[in-house]
Write a protein that holds these residues in place. Structure first.
Motif, PDB file in Angstrom:
ATOM      1  N   LEU A  29      41.643  -7.638  12.500  1.00 36.07           N
ATOM      2  CA  LEU A  29      41.412  -7.474  13.938  1.00 36.07           C
ATOM      3  C   LEU A  29      41.543  -8.815  14.638  1.00 36.07           C
ATOM      4  O   LEU A  29      41.020  -9.824  14.179  1.00 36.07           O
ATOM      5  N   TYR A  30      42.231  -8.827  15.780  1.00 37.49           N
ATOM      6  CA  TYR A  30      42.494 -10.085  16.492  1.00 37.49           C
ATOM      7  C   TYR A  30      41.210 -10.752  16.970  1.00 37.49           C
ATOM      8  O   TYR A  30      41.076 -11.972  16.924  1.00 37.49           O
ATOM      9  N   CYS A  31      40.291  -9.965  17.464  1.00 34.46           N
ATOM     10  CA  CYS A  31      39.094 -10.519  18.070  1.00 34.46           C
ATOM     11  C   CYS A  31      37.856  -9.786  17.569  1.00 34.46           C
ATOM     12  O   CYS A  31      37.815  -8.551  17.617  1.00 34.46           O
ATOM     13  N   MET A  32      36.889 -10.550  17.075  1.00 36.35           N
ATOM     14  CA  MET A  32      35.601  -9.975  16.674  1.00 36.35           C
ATOM     15  C   MET A  32      34.501 -10.813  17.314  1.00 36.35           C
ATOM     16  O   MET A  32      34.562 -12.041  17.281  1.00 36.35           O
ATOM     17  N   SER A  33      33.538 -10.144  17.892  1.00 30.05           N
ATOM     18  CA  SER A  33      32.524 -10.822  18.695  1.00 30.05           C
ATOM     19  C   SER A  33      31.135 -10.291  18.414  1.00 30.05           C
ATOM     20  O   SER A  33      30.971  -9.177  17.926  1.00 30.05           O
ATOM     21  N   TRP A  34      30.172 -11.089  18.798  1.00 24.69           N
ATOM     22  CA  TRP A  34      28.783 -10.668  18.891  1.00 24.69           C
ATOM     23  C   TRP A  34      28.372 -10.686  20.357  1.00 24.69           C
ATOM     24  O   TRP A  34      28.599 -11.680  21.050  1.00 24.69           O
ATOM     25  N   PHE A  35      27.778  -9.590  20.792  1.00 23.03           N
ATOM     26  CA  PHE A  35      27.184  -9.480  22.112  1.00 23.03           C
ATOM     27  C   PHE A  35      25.691  -9.209  21.940  1.00 23.03           C
ATOM     28  O   PHE A  35      25.254  -8.788  20.878  1.00 23.03           O
ATOM     29  N   ARG A  36      24.928  -9.416  23.000  1.00 25.97           N
ATOM     30  CA  ARG A  36      23.512  -9.048  22.961  1.00 25.97           C
ATOM     31  C   ARG A  36      23.088  -8.539  24.333  1.00 25.97           C
ATOM     32  O   ARG A  36      23.668  -8.894  25.356  1.00 25.97           O
ATOM     33  N   GLN A  37      22.067  -7.722  24.300  1.00 26.56           N
ATOM     34  CA  GLN A  37      21.509  -7.210  25.540  1.00 26.56           C
ATOM     35  C   GLN A  37      20.003  -7.087  25.395  1.00 26.56           C
ATOM     36  O   GLN A  37      19.521  -6.378  24.501  1.00 26.56           O
ATOM     37  N   ALA A  38      19.288  -7.775  26.267  1.00 23.89           N
ATOM     38  CA  ALA A  38      17.836  -7.699  26.302  1.00 23.89           C
ATOM     39  C   ALA A  38      17.425  -6.683  27.363  1.00 23.89           C
ATOM     40  O   ALA A  38      18.189  -6.420  28.303  1.00 23.89           O
ATOM     41  N   PRO A  39      16.243  -6.091  27.257  1.00 28.98           N
ATOM     42  CA  PRO A  39      15.793  -5.105  28.246  1.00 28.98           C
ATOM     43  C   PRO A  39      15.834  -5.674  29.653  1.00 28.98           C
ATOM     44  O   PRO A  39      15.352  -6.778  29.910  1.00 28.98           O
ATOM     45  N   GLY A  40      16.452  -4.933  30.566  1.00 25.92           N
ATOM     46  CA  GLY A  40      16.508  -5.343  31.958  1.00 25.92           C
ATOM     47  C   GLY A  40      17.547  -6.408  32.265  1.00 25.92           C
ATOM     48  O   GLY A  40      17.628  -6.882  33.400  1.00 25.92           O
ATOM     49  N   LYS A  41      18.321  -6.788  31.261  1.00 27.79           N
ATOM     50  CA  LYS A  41      19.338  -7.820  31.469  1.00 27.79           C
ATOM     51  C   LYS A  41      20.722  -7.266  31.163  1.00 27.79           C
ATOM     52  O   LYS A  41      20.868  -6.277  30.450  1.00 27.79           O
ATOM     53  N   GLU A  42      21.730  -7.952  31.698  1.00 29.79           N
ATOM     54  CA  GLU A  42      23.098  -7.545  31.419  1.00 29.79           C
ATOM     55  C   GLU A  42      23.499  -7.971  30.001  1.00 29.79           C
ATOM     56  O   GLU A  42      22.980  -8.946  29.460  1.00 29.79           O
ATOM     57  N   ARG A  43      24.428  -7.243  29.458  1.00 28.94           N
ATOM     58  CA  ARG A  43      24.977  -7.620  28.162  1.00 28.94           C
ATOM     59  C   ARG A  43      25.737  -8.932  28.312  1.00 28.94           C
ATOM     60  O   ARG A  43      26.443  -9.145  29.298  1.00 28.94           O
ATOM     61  N   GLU A  44      25.603  -9.794  27.304  1.00 28.46           N
ATOM     62  CA  GLU A  44      26.319 -11.062  27.346  1.00 28.46           C
ATOM     63  C   GLU A  44      26.967 -11.368  26.005  1.00 28.46           C
ATOM     64  O   GLU A  44      26.467 -10.952  24.950  1.00 28.46           O
ATOM     65  N   GLY A  45      28.070 -12.089  26.078  1.00 28.61           N
ATOM     66  CA  GLY A  45      28.721 -12.532  24.858  1.00 28.61           C
ATOM     67  C   GLY A  45      27.934 -13.646  24.214  1.00 28.61           C
ATOM     68  O   GLY A  45      27.405 -14.521  24.899  1.00 28.61           O
ATOM     69  N   VAL A  46      27.838 -13.622  22.909  1.00 29.77           N
ATOM     70  CA  VAL A  46      27.110 -14.640  22.157  1.00 29.77           C
ATOM     71  C   VAL A  46      28.083 -15.565  21.441  1.00 29.77           C
ATOM     72  O   VAL A  46      27.977 -16.781  21.546  1.00 29.77           O
ATOM     73  N   ALA A  47      29.011 -14.990  20.720  1.00 32.14           N
ATOM     74  CA  ALA A  47      29.985 -15.774  19.964  1.00 32.14           C
ATOM     75  C   ALA A  47      31.177 -14.902  19.631  1.00 32.14           C
ATOM     76  O   ALA A  47      31.029 -13.690  19.466  1.00 32.14           O
ATOM     77  N   THR A  48      32.354 -15.535  19.552  1.00 35.00           N
ATOM     78  CA  THR A  48      33.594 -14.801  19.298  1.00 35.00           C
ATOM     79  C   THR A  48      34.465 -15.571  18.332  1.00 35.00           C
ATOM     80  O   THR A  48      34.590 -16.798  18.444  1.00 35.00           O
ATOM     81  N   ALA A  49      35.065 -14.848  17.408  1.00 29.06           N
ATOM     82  CA  ALA A  49      36.099 -15.397  16.535  1.00 29.06           C
ATOM     83  C   ALA A  49      37.389 -14.662  16.858  1.00 29.06           C
ATOM     84  O   ALA A  49      37.419 -13.428  16.831  1.00 29.06           O
TER      85      ALA A  49
END
Length: 116
Positions: A29-49
């Motif tokens: 796969l060209y792109c693999m990432s980690w995202f996170r989302q905390a309660p009441g917050k928008e999802r955000e990117g954490v790290a990408t390879a």
């Protein structure tokens, strides 16, 4: 249909470490990432390879988190050190065969909880 199966996560005290892993059902796969989302917050990117060996980190995790892949690009890992309470969130693995901005495939999510 590509499947992403996550493992790891859990609860830890501030300053501790956790590791997340994500196993993809296909190779390269060209792109693999980690995202996170905390309660009441928008999802955000954490790290990408992405691409051959390019890596991106969210500024908030630089120096503390390390993303890695196996050579076949079937397993993505996230080593999280010196965890902070603000790192608490549901963490998702995501992947796409062509681009990173809007991943097509998503894992089920794993909870990471950091207590102070």
């Amino acid at each position: 249909q590509v499947q992403l199966v996550e493992s790891g996560g859990g609860s830890v005290q501030a300053g501790g470490s956790l590791r997340l892993s994500c196993a993809a059902s296909i190779r390269g796969l060209y792109c693999m990432s980690w995202f996170r989302q905390a309660p009441g917050k928008e999802r955000e990117g954490v790290a990408t390879a992405y691409g051959r060996r390019s890596i991106w980190y969210n500024d908030s995790v630089k120096g503390r988190f390390t993303i890695s892949q196996d050579n076949a690009k079937t397993t993505l890992s996230l080593q999280m050190n010196n965890l902070k309470p603000e790192d608490s969130a549901m963490y998702y693995c995501a992947a796409d065969p062509q681009q990173c901005r809007t991943p097509t495939y998503w894992g089920q999510g794993n909870q990471v909880t950091v207590s102070s």
